[in-house]
Design an enzyme around this catalytic site. Sequence first.
Site, PDB file in Angstrom:
ATOM      1  N   GLU A 191      -6.800  -7.742  -1.525  1.00 54.57           N
ATOM      2  CA  GLU A 191      -7.239  -7.431  -0.058  1.00 54.57           C
ATOM      3  C   GLU A 191      -8.727  -7.358  -0.206  1.00 54.57           C
ATOM      4  O   GLU A 191      -9.154  -6.295  -0.235  1.00 54.57           O
ATOM      5  CB  GLU A 191      -6.523  -6.640   0.916  1.00 54.57           C
TER       6      GLU A 191
ATOM      7  N   GLU B  59       0.778  -1.102   0.163  1.00 58.87           N
ATOM      8  CA  GLU B  59      -0.009   0.072  -0.035  1.00 58.87           C
ATOM      9  C   GLU B  59       0.890   1.203  -0.009  1.00 58.87           C
ATOM     10  O   GLU B  59       0.548   2.063   0.663  1.00 58.87           O
ATOM     11  CB  GLU B  59      -0.999   0.040   1.350  1.00 58.87           C
TER      12      GLU B  59
END
Length: 604
Positions: A235, A161
């Site tokens: 995710e 991320e």
Amino acid sequence: MSSTEGLMAHSSQFTLEGKPFRILGGSVHYFRVPKAHWEDRLLKMKACGLNTLTTYVPWNLHEPERGMFNFQDQLDLKAYISLAAELGLWVILRPGPYICAEWDLGGLPSWLLQDTQMQLRTTYPGFVSAVNSYFDKLIPLIKHLMFQEGGPIIAVQVENEYGSYAKDDKYMAFIKNCLLSRGITELLLTSDNWEGLRCGGVEEALKTVNLQRLSFGAIQYLSDMQPQKPLMVMEYWSGWFDVWGENHHIFQAEDMLAVVSEILERGVSINLYMFHGGTSFGFMNGAMDLGTYKSQVNSYDYDAPLSEAGDYTPKYHYLRTLFSQNRSEPLPEVPPLQKRSAYPPVAIQQYLCLWDTLHLADKPLKTEKPVNMENLPVNNNNGQSYGYTLYETTITSGGTLNSMNNIRDRALVFVDRQPVGSLNYKTHELSLPDGKRERTLSLLVENCGRVNYGKALNDQRKGLVGDILLNNAPLRGFTIYCLDMKPSFMKRLSSVQWKSVPQKPSFPGFFQATLNLEEAARDTFLTLSDWGKGVVFINGQNLGRHWFIGPQHFLYLPGPWLRRGENQIIVFEEHKTEEKLVFAENPDHGKTIDVYKLPFCTLL
């Protein structure tokens, strides 16, 4: 497993061994699940219809002190990946170095913060050097488990991320090169939420997206960024984590199923984060700070398809039915549940006041100005990572104590070791009682967990991080005790003479009970709803924190942490106790809140 052509992303569909392949993944973190339960959790994953295990690798557990590495026992990453292969699961490895994961400092070691100029997750020389040293140890350990070497690892994620951090445009290329230069040849991936996709990728790595709902067009956005490439939700948030002082988060099974079904209908690969959350044992929980600091609880149940203790949930059964469709062969049988026990209550029998245990801590530091915990000369000069730090100095008057917001994260305040109040992010001032003679001022400061996500990573030093004022004058002349409560300290604590519990014990203190087991140990839950705030230790191991504000009023106690015969339970308690410790077969999560009804921005 075959060592032909690995996972490829040359067209709109993944191929593996030259054949079309859809990733049906689930995240289970080996460091959050007792090693004795690894096989149980992965068999349940296989029986649900998943084909791929994903896991992070926490740098701060594997290198707790600079140059001291641990890949043994609970941290035996090779054994975990090998077990997945034995059970017929592929593996996507997410080695960081930053992992987020609701884990202290996103998995980065706290000793990095000893450098006052440190710039985490950048090409700052001090960070680059530390990452290189870590990867020099990590990558050779797992390289033989790559697909091309005959192992189960079909892809490796580059960082995590980074689009939500994005402080250095050279950083992702550096991390990618860390992997390539050490011989990683499998498919490389990056992972970002939809807002981070724009600046979170790196050349020659496939971008994937993280999400919980589809209303933001993230999958189409990803497709437009990478035409003719396979799409993957790295995710898919099957639930959400909890923070102290708020309700337990849930995500309705029907809402989750609707989104997963649509993702599959679009031909997109998916990884369930989490499939099984497990537990952030000890002091390893992270924290959020998007304007307000909020520390996370130990339970990482996550409202995932498999509960914290490994139970099947409605989500599990819905997903198993969904994944069983369009298969050429039936799914494996669902493994039986492991039995748990609600052991009889055990009486608190012995007690030690905190002040009577200070001689068991490392030699205290005497210093004019306060020193943050990471820079204390303890743990082979790697500083203190977790737990409590006690700061003591002499005062000759009462008046207004002002923290200047330099307490990280909360402090109990004592004068001559009698409690006078507490200080934290919201409360910066406290009135001290008058007195002209010399008295001891004590501040017991707790690190409640370092932030694991967002722009504040560089500001996660704990303890006293600056001056404390009394009547506008900075306090000087400190004696500082490291109270990290590591196993070595708990062993020393167990060896000294304890006292009977007085009718009115002084706090903080250590309270001891014994659980006697005549049969093989089973998992259980320790309920602490009537206690105050503190930490529980089982046979010297740190189980985790309790706090009356909730939402968590229990601690998952794995059977493998217990043994036949006597089991020592020590509770470090700040405020109040009960006469007994009570066990339960199931947890009580208390009041809940549905994450699907929250504004999306609160989940970032």
